[in-house]
Design a protein around this motif. Structure first.
Motif, PDB file in Angstrom:
ATOM      1  N   TYR A 101       0.842  -1.197   0.000  1.00  0.00           N
ATOM      2  CA  TYR A 101       0.000   0.000   0.000  1.00  0.00           C
ATOM      3  C   TYR A 101       0.884   1.256   0.000  1.00  0.00           C
ATOM      4  CZ  TYR A 101      -3.746   3.166   1.636  1.00  0.00           C
ATOM      5  OH  TYR A 101      -4.649   4.185   1.770  1.00  0.00           O
ATOM      6  N   GLY A 102       1.938   1.210   0.816  1.00  0.00           N
ATOM      7  CA  GLY A 102       2.875   2.334   0.862  1.00  0.00           C
ATOM      8  C   GLY A 102       3.578   2.540  -0.473  1.00  0.00           C
ATOM      9  N   ILE A 103       3.980   1.432  -1.116  1.00  0.00           N
ATOM     10  CA  ILE A 103       4.650   1.536  -2.424  1.00  0.00           C
ATOM     11  C   ILE A 103       3.683   2.174  -3.428  1.00  0.00           C
ATOM     12  CG2 ILE A 103       5.584   0.206  -4.358  1.00  0.00           C
ATOM     13  CD1 ILE A 103       6.579  -1.850  -2.164  1.00  0.00           C
ATOM     14  N   GLY A 104       2.438   1.708  -3.405  1.00  0.00           N
ATOM     15  CA  GLY A 104       1.430   2.281  -4.307  1.00  0.00           C
ATOM     16  C   GLY A 104       1.249   3.775  -4.077  1.00  0.00           C
ATOM     17  N   ARG A 105       1.139   4.168  -2.804  1.00  0.00           N
ATOM     18  CA  ARG A 105       0.946   5.595  -2.513  1.00  0.00           C
ATOM     19  C   ARG A 105       2.164   6.423  -2.898  1.00  0.00           C
ATOM     20  NH1 ARG A 105      -0.143   5.787   3.401  1.00  0.00           N
ATOM     21  NH2 ARG A 105       0.707   3.687   3.350  1.00  0.00           N
ATOM     22  N   SER A 106       3.370   5.814  -2.761  1.00  0.00           N
ATOM     23  CA  SER A 106       4.572   6.573  -3.121  1.00  0.00           C
ATOM     24  C   SER A 106       4.544   6.918  -4.614  1.00  0.00           C
ATOM     25  CB  SER A 106       5.839   5.789  -2.768  1.00  0.00           C
ATOM     26  OG  SER A 106       6.051   4.725  -3.677  1.00  0.00           O
ATOM     27  N   TYR A 107       4.058   5.963  -5.423  1.00  0.00           N
ATOM     28  CA  TYR A 107       3.959   6.254  -6.864  1.00  0.00           C
ATOM     29  C   TYR A 107       2.901   7.316  -7.127  1.00  0.00           C
ATOM     30  CZ  TYR A 107       7.021   2.461  -8.356  1.00  0.00           C
ATOM     31  OH  TYR A 107       8.112   1.667  -8.593  1.00  0.00           O
ATOM     32  N   LEU A 108       1.791   7.264  -6.397  1.00  0.00           N
ATOM     33  CA  LEU A 108       0.746   8.279  -6.605  1.00  0.00           C
ATOM     34  C   LEU A 108       1.273   9.680  -6.291  1.00  0.00           C
ATOM     35  CD1 LEU A 108      -2.548   6.629  -5.273  1.00  0.00           C
ATOM     36  CD2 LEU A 108      -1.848   6.992  -7.643  1.00  0.00           C
ATOM     37  N   LEU A 109       2.126   9.772  -5.271  1.00  0.00           N
ATOM     38  CA  LEU A 109       2.700  11.088  -4.936  1.00  0.00           C
ATOM     39  C   LEU A 109       3.522  11.639  -6.097  1.00  0.00           C
ATOM     40  CD1 LEU A 109       4.005  11.098  -1.245  1.00  0.00           C
ATOM     41  CD2 LEU A 109       2.001  12.239  -2.190  1.00  0.00           C
ATOM     42  N   GLN A 110       4.022  10.735  -6.936  1.00  0.00           N
ATOM     43  CA  GLN A 110       4.810  11.166  -8.087  1.00  0.00           C
ATOM     44  C   GLN A 110       3.954  11.207  -9.348  1.00  0.00           C
ATOM     45  OE1 GLN A 110       7.828   8.031  -7.027  1.00  0.00           O
ATOM     46  NE2 GLN A 110       9.219   9.582  -7.814  1.00  0.00           N
ATOM     47  N   ASP A 111       2.638  11.077  -9.173  1.00  0.00           N
ATOM     48  CA  ASP A 111       1.729  11.079 -10.311  1.00  0.00           C
ATOM     49  C   ASP A 111       2.049   9.935 -11.279  1.00  0.00           C
ATOM     50  OD1 ASP A 111      -0.373  11.868 -11.895  1.00  0.00           O
ATOM     51  OD2 ASP A 111       0.790  13.363 -12.999  1.00  0.00           O
ATOM     52  N   LEU A 112       2.403   8.763 -10.719  1.00  0.00           N
ATOM     53  CA  LEU A 112       2.693   7.592 -11.544  1.00  0.00           C
ATOM     54  C   LEU A 112       1.622   6.528 -11.272  1.00  0.00           C
ATOM     55  CD1 LEU A 112       6.563   7.535 -10.976  1.00  0.00           C
ATOM     56  CD2 LEU A 112       5.385   8.159 -13.086  1.00  0.00           C
ATOM     57  N   ALA A 113       0.411   6.832 -11.710  1.00  0.00           N
ATOM     58  CA  ALA A 113      -0.732   5.981 -11.385  1.00  0.00           C
ATOM     59  C   ALA A 113      -0.570   4.565 -11.934  1.00  0.00           C
ATOM     60  CB  ALA A 113      -2.009   6.604 -11.936  1.00  0.00           C
ATOM     61  N   ARG A 114       0.006   4.460 -13.131  1.00  0.00           N
ATOM     62  CA  ARG A 114       0.127   3.143 -13.752  1.00  0.00           C
ATOM     63  C   ARG A 114       1.042   2.226 -12.929  1.00  0.00           C
ATOM     64  NH1 ARG A 114       1.380   3.687 -19.849  1.00  0.00           N
ATOM     65  NH2 ARG A 114       3.025   4.897 -18.885  1.00  0.00           N
ATOM     66  N   GLN A 115       2.100   2.839 -12.382  1.00  0.00           N
ATOM     67  CA  GLN A 115       3.004   2.040 -11.552  1.00  0.00           C
ATOM     68  C   GLN A 115       2.373   1.736 -10.196  1.00  0.00           C
ATOM     69  OE1 GLN A 115       3.916   4.429 -13.522  1.00  0.00           O
ATOM     70  NE2 GLN A 115       5.667   3.712 -14.717  1.00  0.00           N
ATOM     71  N   ALA A 116       1.534   2.657  -9.725  1.00  0.00           N
ATOM     72  CA  ALA A 116       0.925   2.486  -8.401  1.00  0.00           C
ATOM     73  C   ALA A 116      -0.093   1.356  -8.388  1.00  0.00           C
ATOM     74  CB  ALA A 116       0.241   3.792  -7.982  1.00  0.00           C
ATOM     75  N   ARG A 117      -0.815   1.224  -9.469  1.00  0.00           N
ATOM     76  CA  ARG A 117      -2.014   0.392  -9.483  1.00  0.00           C
ATOM     77  C   ARG A 117      -1.792  -1.066  -9.062  1.00  0.00           C
ATOM     78  NH1 ARG A 117      -5.012  -1.773 -13.878  1.00  0.00           N
ATOM     79  NH2 ARG A 117      -7.126  -2.247 -13.175  1.00  0.00           N
ATOM     80  N   PRO A 118      -0.823  -1.803  -9.661  1.00  0.00           N
ATOM     81  CA  PRO A 118      -0.682  -3.212  -9.262  1.00  0.00           C
ATOM     82  C   PRO A 118      -0.395  -3.375  -7.771  1.00  0.00           C
ATOM     83  CG  PRO A 118       1.120  -2.525 -10.730  1.00  0.00           C
ATOM     84  CD  PRO A 118       0.104  -1.433 -10.745  1.00  0.00           C
ATOM     85  N   HIS A 119       0.353  -2.446  -7.180  1.00  0.00           N
ATOM     86  CA  HIS A 119       0.662  -2.540  -5.750  1.00  0.00           C
ATOM     87  C   HIS A 119      -0.596  -2.310  -4.916  1.00  0.00           C
ATOM     88  CE1 HIS A 119       4.949  -2.720  -6.627  1.00  0.00           C
ATOM     89  NE2 HIS A 119       4.722  -1.784  -7.526  1.00  0.00           N
ATOM     90  N   LEU A 120      -1.417  -1.352  -5.350  1.00  0.00           N
ATOM     91  CA  LEU A 120      -2.640  -1.048  -4.601  1.00  0.00           C
ATOM     92  C   LEU A 120      -3.625  -2.205  -4.707  1.00  0.00           C
ATOM     93  CD1 LEU A 120      -2.933   2.699  -5.678  1.00  0.00           C
ATOM     94  CD2 LEU A 120      -2.326   1.847  -3.405  1.00  0.00           C
ATOM     95  N   ILE A 121      -3.701  -2.794  -5.885  1.00  0.00           N
ATOM     96  CA  ILE A 121      -4.611  -3.939  -6.062  1.00  0.00           C
ATOM     97  C   ILE A 121      -4.162  -5.096  -5.175  1.00  0.00           C
ATOM     98  CG2 ILE A 121      -5.324  -5.735  -7.703  1.00  0.00           C
ATOM     99  CD1 ILE A 121      -5.289  -3.536  -9.868  1.00  0.00           C
ATOM    100  N   LYS A 122      -2.848  -5.351  -5.190  1.00  0.00           N
ATOM    101  CA  LYS A 122      -2.297  -6.433  -4.375  1.00  0.00           C
ATOM    102  C   LYS A 122      -2.588  -6.179  -2.893  1.00  0.00           C
ATOM    103  CE  LYS A 122       2.252  -8.279  -3.236  1.00  0.00           C
ATOM    104  NZ  LYS A 122       3.428  -7.478  -2.885  1.00  0.00           N
ATOM    105  N   ALA A 123      -2.376  -4.944  -2.442  1.00  0.00           N
ATOM    106  CA  ALA A 123      -2.539  -4.606  -1.026  1.00  0.00           C
ATOM    107  C   ALA A 123      -3.998  -4.693  -0.589  1.00  0.00           C
ATOM    108  CB  ALA A 123      -2.006  -3.203  -0.765  1.00  0.00           C
ATOM    109  N   SER A 124      -4.909  -4.322  -1.463  1.00  0.00           N
ATOM    110  CA  SER A 124      -6.310  -4.212  -1.038  1.00  0.00           C
ATOM    111  C   SER A 124      -6.888  -5.575  -0.657  1.00  0.00           C
ATOM    112  CB  SER A 124      -7.156  -3.529  -2.115  1.00  0.00           C
ATOM    113  OG  SER A 124      -7.088  -4.249  -3.300  1.00  0.00           O
ATOM    114  N   ALA A 125      -6.282  -6.645  -1.151  1.00  0.00           N
ATOM    115  CA  ALA A 125      -6.786  -7.983  -0.800  1.00  0.00           C
ATOM    116  C   ALA A 125      -6.563  -8.301   0.686  1.00  0.00           C
ATOM    117  CB  ALA A 125      -6.096  -9.039  -1.666  1.00  0.00           C
ATOM    118  N   ASP A 126      -5.534  -7.733   1.287  1.00  0.00           N
ATOM    119  CA  ASP A 126      -5.193  -8.084   2.669  1.00  0.00           C
ATOM    120  C   ASP A 126      -5.423  -6.958   3.673  1.00  0.00           C
ATOM    121  OD1 ASP A 126      -4.344 -10.817   2.625  1.00  0.00           O
ATOM    122  OD2 ASP A 126      -2.645 -10.164   1.411  1.00  0.00           O
TER     123      ASP A 126
END
Ligand SMILES: [Zn+2]
Length: 363
Positions: A101-126
């Protein structure tokens, strides 16, 4: 590990914009912790100084805390480095999801949504509770499909990340890549050279013309670990091998994909690679290498006697990366190759050869 949880409660508040008041009893942890009124900078310094002396389990959790602190400080690259480092095999499934989740948010802070997405999807399951709601919202947001009918409190708590696009701050590491090299790519990796500790690109290379083809390889070294630190060590070993033993300017490949599906930046994309067989084959050719041994090599000893298969995470990352690269550079699927298509070699093994054949025949 309660004390870490208490600290996390203090610092994970980035998602909550309301500062939390913690009563004196909450901080009476048996283990040393930063002063109650320490600033973010002081907390970061506190953990950075103590980190080396901590046991691996505590290090993992301290890294999680540091990741959150750096996010709050608005330092996404530093945050991501710590979240990756926290994934050292000692985290629970939930903590692992918090790191993702943190990795995903770090990418969002850099406006890198495409890179953020797989991490956020992975995190949301747990993740469950408010954090899970926020994570799922951000995953949808990163995919360009943020739901409209969402609780206003969630919107408020994730505003830092959804508003980053408006104030888009360039990633610090982009500017600090090998001097004199302008990155022309869209930043398709999860892990930058700075993050895995790359040495500089040396001068003895040709610059890359516009990429028009992609070639897939394997490292031919068995890999059975999901830990980022193992993959990063392998990156450094491979770079040393390619630079010192082979005399090349850098790693031969432009991207590597570890067993956990992390896309790791190899040779800068504007430098022609050394992977396909000769200079003509390397021209305009993006090299992608999956970490693992996908060909049985019994002559090299028992460790090599069985071929492994790429992990699901690796294949998903490979598909995503190749989708992004072909779209970005306008590369036809007919120009996606397995190494063994181009020259006489067992690399990258039957599994990836079939994958490349499938890709090549799909339109
Ligand atoms: Zn190869």
């Amino acid at each position: 590990m309660r004390w870490f949880c208490l600290l996390a409660a203090l610092v994970i508040a980035p998602a909550c914009s309301q500062p939390r008041v913690i009563g004196p009893t909450a901080l009476e942890a048996p283990v040393v912790s930063p002063p109650a009124h320490a600033s973010i900078e002081q907390r970061i310094e506190f953990w950075e100084q103590r980190l080396p002396a901590l046991a691996p389990t505590d290090q993992a959790e301290a890294r999680l805390c540091l990741g959150e602190l750096y996010l709050e400080q608005g330092a996404p690259e530093q945050a991501r480095l710590n979240f990756y480092a926290s994934q050292n095999g000692y985290l629970s499934a939930r903590e692992d999801a918090q790191a993702a989740y943190g990795i995903g948010r770090s990418y969002l802070l850099q406006d890198l949504a495409r890179q953020a997405r797989p991490h956020l999807i992975k995190a949301s399951a747990d993740l469950d509770g408010p954090e899970g709601d926020e994570c799922r919202y951000l995953a949808a947001f990163a995919g360009g499909r943020a739901p409209q009918d969402v609780d206003a409190r969630i919107l408020l708590r994730v505003a830092t990340y959804t508003e980053a696009a408006a104030s888009a701050q360039p990633a610090p590491s982009v500017a600090s890549h090998a001097a004199g090299h302008t990155h022309v790519d869209g930043h398709f990796h999860d892990v930058s050279r700075d993050e895995w500790g790359a040495r500089r690109l040396l001068a003895n290379h040709d610059s890359m013309s516009r990429p028009f083809r992609i070639t897939v390889h394997h490292t031919a070294e068995p890999a059975r670990t999901m830990r980022s630190e193992d993959a990063f060590r392998e990156m450094r070993d491979l770079q040393r091998l390619h630079q010192q033993d082979n005399g090349w300017a850098d790693l031969g490949y432009h991207y590597l994909i570890d067993q956990a599906g992390r896309i790791i930046e190899g040779r800068p994309i504007d430098a022609q690679g050394a992977h396909a067989g000769n200079a003509e084959l390397n021209r305009g050719n993006i090299g992608i290498c999956l970490i693992g041994n996908f060909v049985a090599q019994p002559e090299r000893g028992t460790e090599y006697s069985l071929a492994q298969a790429p992990t699901d995470q690796q294949m998903e990352a490979l598909d995503n990366l190749v989708d992004e690269l072909t779209t970005h550079y306008g590369i036809s699927n007919r120009q996606v190759w397995a190494h063994s298509h181009l020259k006489e070699t067992a690399c990258p093994g039957p599994y990836l050869l079939r994958w490349a054949d499938g890709r090549r025949s799909a339109r």
